[in-house]
Write an enzyme that holds these catalytic residues in place. Structure first.
Site, PDB file in Angstrom:
ATOM      1  N   HIS A 115       0.940  -1.356  -0.074  1.00  0.00           N
ATOM      2  CA  HIS A 115       0.015  -0.032   0.027  1.00  0.00           C
ATOM      3  C   HIS A 115       1.011   1.262   0.056  1.00  0.00           C
ATOM      4  CE1 HIS A 115       0.508  -1.438   4.097  1.00  0.00           C
ATOM      5  NE2 HIS A 115       0.674  -0.253   4.425  1.00  0.00           N
ATOM      6  N   HIS A 117       0.936   5.222   1.272  1.00  0.00           N
ATOM      7  CA  HIS A 117       0.241   6.179   2.089  1.00  0.00           C
ATOM      8  C   HIS A 117       0.455   7.583   1.363  1.00  0.00           C
ATOM      9  CE1 HIS A 117       0.252   3.771   6.148  1.00  0.00           C
ATOM     10  NE2 HIS A 117       1.069   3.225   5.534  1.00  0.00           N
TER      11      HIS A 117
END
Ligand code: AMP
Length: 129
Positions: A115, A117
């Site tokens: 992922h 951010h």
């Protein structure tokens, strides 16, 4: 509640399904800000900035973290970055933002599903510390 660092150190690097699979499958709620057939972006549950969004590939394909990337992942990796730009624009982060990818225990990764951010809405510092 454990700190982010404690959560990261307690997390076991694994290819097993994570909480992000539950968000992808809509088994648990999330504040989704962008979705298409390849990626999902949702607000972080523990925001570290006024705008804090997590951007993930819908299909993990072995990408528990960036350190597991192979050449076959180049397209989705580029698409995730492009999505970050789209979401930053959507969120009105016109004067700047920061992208962070935590990898492994020393990188403070707590969820083993790659992922990005997206952080914005306040002045960032450098070096990050
Ligand atoms: P990392 O520490 O880089 O692995 O980032 C994982 C992020 O996922 C952390 O910032 C968490 O706050 C966030 N997170 C964990 N569970 C959820 C959830 N259910 N909804 C939104 N964000 C979450």
């Amino acid at each position: 509640m454990a700190s982010e660092k404690e959560a990261a150190l307690a997390a076991v690097p694994t290819d097993s399904p994570t909480i992000f699979d539950k968000i992808i499958n809509k088994e648990i709620p999330a504040n989704i800000v962008y979705e298409d057939d390849k990626v999902l972006a949702f607000r972080d549950i523990a925001p570290q900035a006024p705008t804090h969004i997590v951007i993930i590939p819908k299909v993990k394909d072995g990408l528990t973290g960036l350190s597991k990337a192979e050449e076959k992942h180049c397209e989705i990796l580029g698409y995730l970055l492009y999505t970050a730009k789209l979401v930053a624009k959507q969120e009105g982060l016109d004067d700047g933002f920061r992208l962070v990818i935590n990898d492994g225990p020393k990188g403070c990764q707590s969820v083993y599903h790659l992922h990005i951010h997206l952080l914005g809405g306040r002045q960032m510092n450098w070096p990050p510390g």
